[in-house]
Design a protein around this motif. Structure first.
Motif, mmCIF file in Angstrom:
data_model
loop_
_atom_site.group_PDB
_atom_site.id
_atom_site.type_symbol
_atom_site.label_atom_id
_atom_site.label_comp_id
_atom_site.label_asym_id
_atom_site.label_seq_id
_atom_site.Cartn_x
_atom_site.Cartn_y
_atom_site.Cartn_z
ATOM 1 N N ARG A 35 39.584 -21.578 20.679
ATOM 2 C CA ARG A 35 40.223 -21.340 19.375
ATOM 3 C C ARG A 35 39.671 -22.297 18.328
ATOM 4 O O ARG A 35 39.342 -21.896 17.212
ATOM 5 N N HIS A 36 39.554 -23.563 18.692
ATOM 6 C CA HIS A 36 39.156 -24.590 17.725
ATOM 7 C C HIS A 36 37.720 -24.409 17.246
ATOM 8 O O HIS A 36 37.420 -24.607 16.066
ATOM 9 N N TYR A 37 36.829 -24.006 18.151
ATOM 10 C CA TYR A 37 35.420 -23.932 17.807
ATOM 11 C C TYR A 37 34.939 -22.518 17.498
ATOM 12 O O TYR A 37 33.772 -22.319 17.187
ATOM 13 N N GLY A 38 35.817 -21.525 17.583
ATOM 14 C CA GLY A 38 35.412 -20.166 17.252
ATOM 15 C C GLY A 38 34.788 -19.411 18.396
ATOM 16 O O GLY A 38 33.816 -18.677 18.202
ATOM 17 N N GLY A 39 35.334 -19.573 19.601
ATOM 18 C CA GLY A 39 34.767 -18.925 20.779
ATOM 19 C C GLY A 39 35.335 -17.545 21.046
ATOM 20 O O GLY A 39 35.595 -17.193 22.204
ATOM 21 N N ALA A 40 35.519 -16.742 20.003
ATOM 22 C CA ALA A 40 36.040 -15.384 20.190
ATOM 23 C C ALA A 40 35.065 -14.570 21.025
ATOM 24 O O ALA A 40 33.874 -14.514 20.722
ATOM 25 N N GLY A 41 35.568 -13.958 22.081
ATOM 26 C CA GLY A 41 34.730 -13.127 22.936
ATOM 27 C C GLY A 41 34.124 -13.853 24.113
ATOM 28 O O GLY A 41 33.487 -13.217 24.956
ATOM 29 N N ASP A 42 34.290 -15.164 24.195
ATOM 30 C CA ASP A 42 33.773 -15.899 25.346
ATOM 31 C C ASP A 42 34.500 -15.459 26.616
ATOM 32 O O ASP A 42 35.711 -15.196 26.595
ATOM 33 N N ILE A 43 33.769 -15.389 27.714
ATOM 34 C CA ILE A 43 34.295 -14.864 28.976
ATOM 35 C C ILE A 43 34.134 -15.917 30.066
ATOM 36 O O ILE A 43 33.103 -16.592 30.131
ATOM 37 N N VAL A 44 35.156 -16.059 30.915
ATOM 38 C CA VAL A 44 35.071 -16.991 32.046
ATOM 39 C C VAL A 44 35.495 -16.281 33.327
ATOM 40 O O VAL A 44 36.362 -15.403 33.317
ATOM 41 N N PHE A 45 34.840 -16.672 34.415
ATOM 42 C CA PHE A 45 35.256 -16.273 35.767
ATOM 43 C C PHE A 45 35.633 -17.558 36.482
ATOM 44 O O PHE A 45 34.802 -18.453 36.649
ATOM 45 N N LEU A 46 36.892 -17.674 36.902
ATOM 46 C CA LEU A 46 37.418 -18.904 37.477
ATOM 47 C C LEU A 46 37.875 -18.673 38.906
ATOM 48 O O LEU A 46 38.565 -17.687 39.194
ATOM 49 N N CYS A 47 37.483 -19.573 39.793
ATOM 50 C CA CYS A 47 37.890 -19.514 41.193
ATOM 51 C C CYS A 47 39.027 -20.520 41.383
ATOM 52 O O CYS A 47 38.774 -21.733 41.448
ATOM 53 N N LEU A 48 40.247 -20.050 41.429
ATOM 54 C CA LEU A 48 41.413 -20.918 41.488
ATOM 55 C C LEU A 48 42.002 -20.929 42.893
ATOM 56 O O LEU A 48 41.544 -20.224 43.787
ATOM 57 N N GLY A 141 30.769 -18.950 33.067
ATOM 58 C CA GLY A 141 31.248 -18.452 31.787
ATOM 59 C C GLY A 141 30.095 -17.957 30.940
ATOM 60 O O GLY A 141 28.922 -18.275 31.195
ATOM 61 N N PHE A 142 30.427 -17.166 29.928
ATOM 62 C CA PHE A 142 29.450 -16.625 28.994
ATOM 63 C C PHE A 142 29.948 -16.948 27.585
ATOM 64 O O PHE A 142 31.077 -16.599 27.232
ATOM 65 N N THR A 143 29.116 -17.634 26.791
ATOM 66 C CA THR A 143 29.581 -18.121 25.494
ATOM 67 C C THR A 143 28.496 -18.018 24.431
ATOM 68 O O THR A 143 27.312 -18.185 24.716
ATOM 69 N N ARG A 144 28.924 -17.759 23.199
ATOM 70 C CA ARG A 144 28.032 -17.802 22.044
ATOM 71 C C ARG A 144 28.060 -19.166 21.372
ATOM 72 O O ARG A 144 27.371 -19.387 20.391
ATOM 73 N N LEU A 145 28.870 -20.068 21.891
ATOM 74 C CA LEU A 145 28.939 -21.428 21.381
ATOM 75 C C LEU A 145 28.004 -22.337 22.173
ATOM 76 O O LEU A 145 27.496 -21.949 23.223
#
Length: 229
Positions: A35-48, A141-145
């Protein structure tokens, strides 16, 4: 093989029963950074510990940000990993209710993603080449930031270079303003375990901070030191 994903939405103020407390806090921190840096659309795959999550960060119509996507049973985690390059598109055009992803539809899903988000498709292909024949899943994860804005979180990020059309359709929030010289700074200890909050000539001892400190508790301590910050 059919992979079944159950709808999942992060509610920052309420811990999901699938998440351990530290997992909830960590995911809230990722969402706040997006939210703070403008990561709209960023995707994560997390192994919890209790499940695997495939999530997309995005603002809602009311301005609040959510991490929304699917939770997979832990036993399906290796198979989600295998077909992960074809699955980000399910977050761009999510079905109603549960996701049922059939292995034989992976090629068609790849083609759909290439048409609708070439940058994300390219990132997924780079991920696939890096992890070819690897069954041991780990967070990605996949990010444009710049991936560094998410800090050292154990996620292997794939930076996306958006095409012009993707840029036009991506909500970009302005980055945080650079800190001024007289702004509030957190200073780590040198000789003792005492951390300090410093603003200009004002100094406030925060005391010791555990190596794995709860971020929100720490932020509350800083706000108590400088209520007007």
């Amino acid at each position: 093989m059919t992979l079944t994903g159950y709808p999942f939405t992060l509610q920052p103020g309420e811990r999901h029963p699938l998440l351990a407390p530290e997992e909830h806090e960590g995911l809230c921190c990722l969402l706040e950074r997006a939210r703070h840096y403008g990561g709209a659309g960023d995707i994560v795959f997390l192994c919890l510990s209790g499940c695997a999550l495939l999530l997309r960060f995005a603002p809602e119509q009311d301005g609040a940000w959510t991490a929304r996507g699917y939770a997979f049973q832990k036993g399906q985690e290796p198979w989600v990993w295998v077909y992960l390059p074809a699955m980000p598109g399910t977050l761009l055009a999510p079905p109603d209710g549960k996701l049922r992803f059939r292995a034989e539809q992976a090629d068609a899903a790849d083609e759909w993603l290439q048409r609708h988000d070439a940058a994300l498709w390219d990132g997924a292909q780079r991920f696939a080449r890096d992890t070819a024949r690897q069954m041991h899943a780990h967070p990605v994860g996949f990010t444009r930031l710049d991936p560094s804005v998410y800090a050292e979180d154990g996620i292997r990020w794939y930076a996306l270079t958006p095409a012009r059309a993707a840029q036009d359709n991506t909500v970009i929030l302005p980055p945080a303003a650079p800190e001024q010289e007289d702004g509030l700074r957190i200073v780590p200890p040198r000789l003792t375990r005492t951390w300090r909050a410093v603003r200009g000539e004002e100094k406030y001892k925060l005391g010791p901070v555990d190596e794995r400190s709860d971020w929100y508790d720490f932020a509350a301590r800083v706000r108590r030191a400088f209520p007007d910050a």
